[in-house]
Design an enzyme around this catalytic site. Structure first.
Site, PDB file in Angstrom:
ATOM      1  N   GLU A 311      39.288  37.245  42.913  1.00  0.00           N
ATOM      2  CA  GLU A 311      40.637  37.448  42.383  1.00  0.00           C
ATOM      3  C   GLU A 311      40.711  38.767  41.631  1.00  0.00           C
ATOM      4  O   GLU A 311      39.896  39.011  40.723  1.00  0.00           O
ATOM      5  CB  GLU A 311      41.021  36.318  41.420  1.00  0.00           C
ATOM      6  CG  GLU A 311      41.493  35.060  42.096  1.00  0.00           C
ATOM      7  CD  GLU A 311      42.085  34.066  41.103  1.00  0.00           C
ATOM      8  OE1 GLU A 311      42.788  33.153  41.558  1.00  0.00           O
ATOM      9  OE2 GLU A 311      41.839  34.174  39.893  1.00  0.00           O
ATOM     10  N   CYS A 312      41.668  39.603  41.967  1.00  0.00           N
ATOM     11  CA  CYS A 312      41.940  40.848  41.263  1.00  0.00           C
ATOM     12  C   CYS A 312      40.655  41.677  41.133  1.00  0.00           C
ATOM     13  O   CYS A 312      40.174  42.241  42.109  1.00  0.00           O
ATOM     14  CB  CYS A 312      42.597  40.562  39.921  1.00  0.00           C
ATOM     15  SG  CYS A 312      43.518  41.970  39.259  1.00  0.00           S
ATOM     16  N   GLY A 313      40.042  41.752  39.961  1.00  0.00           N
ATOM     17  CA  GLY A 313      38.812  42.515  39.818  1.00  0.00           C
ATOM     18  C   GLY A 313      37.708  42.010  40.731  1.00  0.00           C
ATOM     19  O   GLY A 313      36.905  42.807  41.253  1.00  0.00           O
ATOM     20  N   SER A 407      42.332  38.429  46.807  1.00  0.00           N
ATOM     21  CA  SER A 407      43.579  39.184  46.655  1.00  0.00           C
ATOM     22  C   SER A 407      43.721  39.604  45.205  1.00  0.00           C
ATOM     23  O   SER A 407      42.928  39.199  44.340  1.00  0.00           O
ATOM     24  CB  SER A 407      44.782  38.351  47.089  1.00  0.00           C
ATOM     25  OG  SER A 407      45.222  37.495  46.037  1.00  0.00           O
TER      26      SER A 407
END
Length: 415
Positions: A311-313, A407
């Protein structure tokens, strides 16, 4: 005694006052904390302040039953609001702190930054008190009061409104921050001293007895369906680079029987054997060189037969390259055809309605996107179809390739 700390606007001092209250009250009684909305950083400060786990309560992303279930319990609960009291997502303000007040039937304490006002505080406070009868404002705390004379002027203007505290200006309590919010609690070696300083100021400036005597019914036990885990054995990255995981999600997995193991990529620990490896968001852009050099961690991802989700990072870490703020490009795990950059920053922010096309989180989810990284290249099959808070269709999000997916969206709850 349970209540919500809110304000007319961001930057009024809610977080510092909430932390001071939590630490001051926890000196004599057990107290719990919660944070309104999709926030990973403030809750860790709350936990340090009161010694109890802090939950997220999100009136946009969670159902009322889910919120009541997470908030329920006999121990008093202090909730820190987000933004202004009635500020929520477009088009109708859903998810505002006021929604939590209605769902949980809790009183609101309004923090007013009074640094640049005197008599004008009265119409401001009265406007908020009378705006919506379904939201009960039990009193105000005045912040950034300049002097005893200033306090007298403010109290005189508010003679018909309960003033529960008047806090003098305390620039020494300003907290350091970076692009996603405050510097993380785990990065503050002076945190305990800071919390005690805030608590001492609150104890001197706020009527704690009046707050403790606020009449609120105990938050009753309320059951809600437990979300099923995406796998039986889940390895979770957890350190300063991967700190953004929601406790309610991890608790769901644990309560449903999943085995959770934690490891630190920054310490170059290998991901434990698992059915799913989960890389949460955080600040990998601040540690990109170190992560790129940590061969034990990276090889454990490449050689694992488990599903991997970022997720993200965590998503950025699964890509081919990550360019940091200085323009230096670092080789990442290379498990997704993705190149991201922090050298050219652009804010991406907002709630998301997500539908996964595959991977460990198949189905419909509510989520949130908050990052400054830019996607330079993303090739292949997207992971999510997405809409924003207004229902407008967004470009597909994320990538999925074989057993690896991710994502920039942070999943909050099942839709």
């Amino acid at each position: 005694m349970s209540f919500i700390i809110s304000a007319p606007a961001s930057g009024s001092g809610k977080t510092t006052i909430t932390l001071g209250l939590l630490r001051a009250l926890s000196r004599t009684t057990a107290i719990r904390a919660a944070k309104s909305g999709p926030d990973y950083i403030d809750p860790r400060f709350h936990e340090a302040a009161c010694g109890q786990p802090c939950i997220n309560l999100d009136a946009w992303a969670m159902t009322p039953d889910r919120i009541r279930s997470l908030a329920s319990g006999p121990t008093p609960l202090i909730i820190e609001g987000a933004m202004g009291l009635f500020d929520g997502a477009p088009p109708d303000g859903k998810g505002a702190t006021a929604d939590l007040a209605r769902i949980l039937n809790l009183p609101v304490i309004l923090v007013i930054d009074a640094a640049k006002m005197a008599g004008s505080v009265a119409p401001l406070a009265n406007g908020f008190i009378n705006y919506d009868p379904s939201v009960r404002i039990a009193g105000v705390i005045l912040n950034n009061v300049g002097s005893p004379r200033h306090e007298g002027m403010l109290r005189n203007a508010l003679k018909d409104i309960p003033v529960l505290g008047a806090i003098p200006r305390a620039p020494e309590l300003t907290q350091p921050s970076r692009h996603l919010g405050l510097v993380q609690a785990q990065e503050r070696p002076d945190l305990d001293a800071y919390l005690n300083q805030a608590a001492d100021l609150i104890s001197q400036s706020v009527d704690l007895d009046a707050l403790q005597q606020l009449h609120t019914d105990p938050l009753p036990a309320h059951d809600a369906p437990t979300r099923q885990p995406p796998a039986q054995r889940i390895a979770i990255a957890q350190d300063a680079a991967f700190a953004f995981s929601y406790p309610h999600i991890l608790n769901d997995w644990h309560d449903a029987g999943a085995e959770l193991q934690f490891f630190s990529p920054l310490r170059d620990e290998a991901a434990p054997k698992a059915d799913l490896i989960y890389l949460p968001g955080g600040y990998p852009e601040l540690h990109a060189a170190r992560l790129a050099a940590n061969a034990t961690f990276v090889d454990s991802l490449r050689n694992s037969g488990a599903q991997i989700y970022g997720e993200c990072g965590g998503y950025m870490t699964l890509g081919e390259t990550l360019t940091d703020a200085d323009g230096i490009t670092h080789k990442m795990a290379g498990l997704l055809p993705l190149d991201t950059s922090f050298a050219t920053r652009k804010l991406h922010l907002g709630y998301r309605s997500l539908q996964a096309t595959g991977g460990p989180f198949a189905g419909n989810w509510t989520g949130h996107e908050f990052h400054y990284a830019t996607t330079l290249r993303a090739e292949g099959k997207p992971l999510f179809t997405a809409k924003d808070a207004t229902g407008a269709v967004l470009p597909p999000m994320g990538l999925i390739k074989d057993r690896v997916s991710g994502s920039f969206a942070h999943i909050i709850d099942a839709a």
